[in-house]
Write an enzyme that holds these catalytic residues in place. Structure first.
Site: not given
Ligand code: PMV
Length: 318
Positions: A105, A108-109, A152
């Site tokens: 969370g 990283s990607s 992200d």
């Molecule tokens: O990539 P993560 O695990 O930090 O999740 C991103 C946040 C979510 O709201 C769960 C998904 C999104 O695309 O906004």
């Protein structure tokens, strides 16, 4: 030709994960202590157009042509070539490294895609704008996440605190007082794509209930934006904990995340919640001082956190 490097930070979501997929607002900040980095060097002795990729954190060592066409690294490279109208690459070696924990969370990607697109376009002599980099990282997030909100890739591209609503212009978050967060890792992988898919299934089955929860989470994000601007740390913490309670309702928490949240609050944190996709990954807690953050971090380790990280979001420049 000298080696070209570019990097992008990790991130935490302070408010609004999951609800942000349903167009409610969310708040995210970069975590500058961890980053993904891409380094590109020319390989003049290699055969023409030989592109070798090394990404030790995911155990990848391959030539570009042998990567699956849907592989996110291949996808990002192709997107950059398309954006620059380039048909063939010169012979190069591309190395991706990262200190951002995977599937935790922490973005990283996205950070890997941003660093790769930035390094490659710079290497090719035409550094892409942040806007283009953000778009490419968003497209590659679709491979990782299915239907990402875009939060992200946006926070990792711009490396600034954001108040984010899907498909709306980016709003920079004004920070009235520095905020100190303790990030603690459950050590369990968080598979955002499957958690997001579960939430969608549940939302489809009970849309009214889920819409009401998303509305409440969105309200917390709006209130938090104001509290962050005016530096009301108590209020930010209170809203974080309320947000966590709603994430529990959405069934995206886990016993380990709940344990870390409870431990942080017992150790004096102003508030705490899971951050990101959930069901594993990291929790975050708001501390009143660095000294207190260290005390909270120790308690979290005793309660089972496999690692902790203290990060400060600085006050906005005026
Ligand atoms: O990539 P993560 O695990 O930090 O999740 C991103 C946040 C979510 O709201 C769960 C998904 C999104 O695309 O906004």
């Amino acid at each position: 030709m000298p080696a070209i490097s570019a990097s992008a930070p990790g991130k935490i979501i302070l408010f609004g994960e999951h609800a942000v997929v349903y167009s409610r607002p969310a708040i995210a900040v970069p975590v500058l202590q961890v980053k993904a980095k891409t380094t590109i060097v020319a390989d003049p002795l290699a055969p023409p157009h030989s592109v070798l990729i090394d990404a030790p954190v995911i155990g990848l060592s391959s030539s570009l042509k042998d990567l699956d066409p849907d592989h996110p690294i291949r996808f990002v490279i192709q997107q950059v070539m398309q954006a620059l109208d380039i048909v063939e690459l010169p012979s190069v070696r591309i190395r991706l490294t990262s200190t951002i924990p995977l599937a935790a969370g922490l973005g990283s990607s996205s950070a890997s895609s941003v660093s790769l697109a930035r390094a490659l376009s710079t290497f090719l002599g035409h550094p892409l704008s942040d806007e283009s980099i953000n778009r490419i990282a968003f497209e590659s997030e679709k491979i990782h996440h299915g239907h990402p909100s875009g939060i992200d890739n946006t926070v990792t591209t711009y490396a600034r605190p954001i108040f984010f609503i899907k498909n709306q212009p980016i709003e920079w978050l004004e920070v009235g007082l520095p905020m100190i967060f303790v990030i603690s890792d459950t050590g369990q992988s968080s598979h955002t794509v499957s958690v997001v898919a579960d939430v969608r299934r549940n939302w489809t089955a009970a849309p009214e209930k889920y819409e009401a929860w998303f509305d409440d989470i969105g309200q917390y994000a709006f209130q938090a934006k104001q509290a962050v601007k005016t530096g009301q740390l108590d209020e930010i913490g209170r809203l974080m904990t309320r947000n966590h309670e709603l994430l529990q309702e959405l069934d995206v928490s886990s016993p380990e995340l709940d344990q870390l949240v409870e431990t942080a609050i017992c150790a004096g944190a102003l508030g705490a919640k899971l951050s990101g996709g959930g069901r594993g990954g990291n929790s975050i807690a708001l501390a009143q001082s660095i000294d207190q953050a260290q005390v909270i971090a120790e308690s979290l380790k005793s309660a089972g956190a496999v690692s902790t990280l203290i990060t400060t979001v600085p006050m906005s420049e005026r």
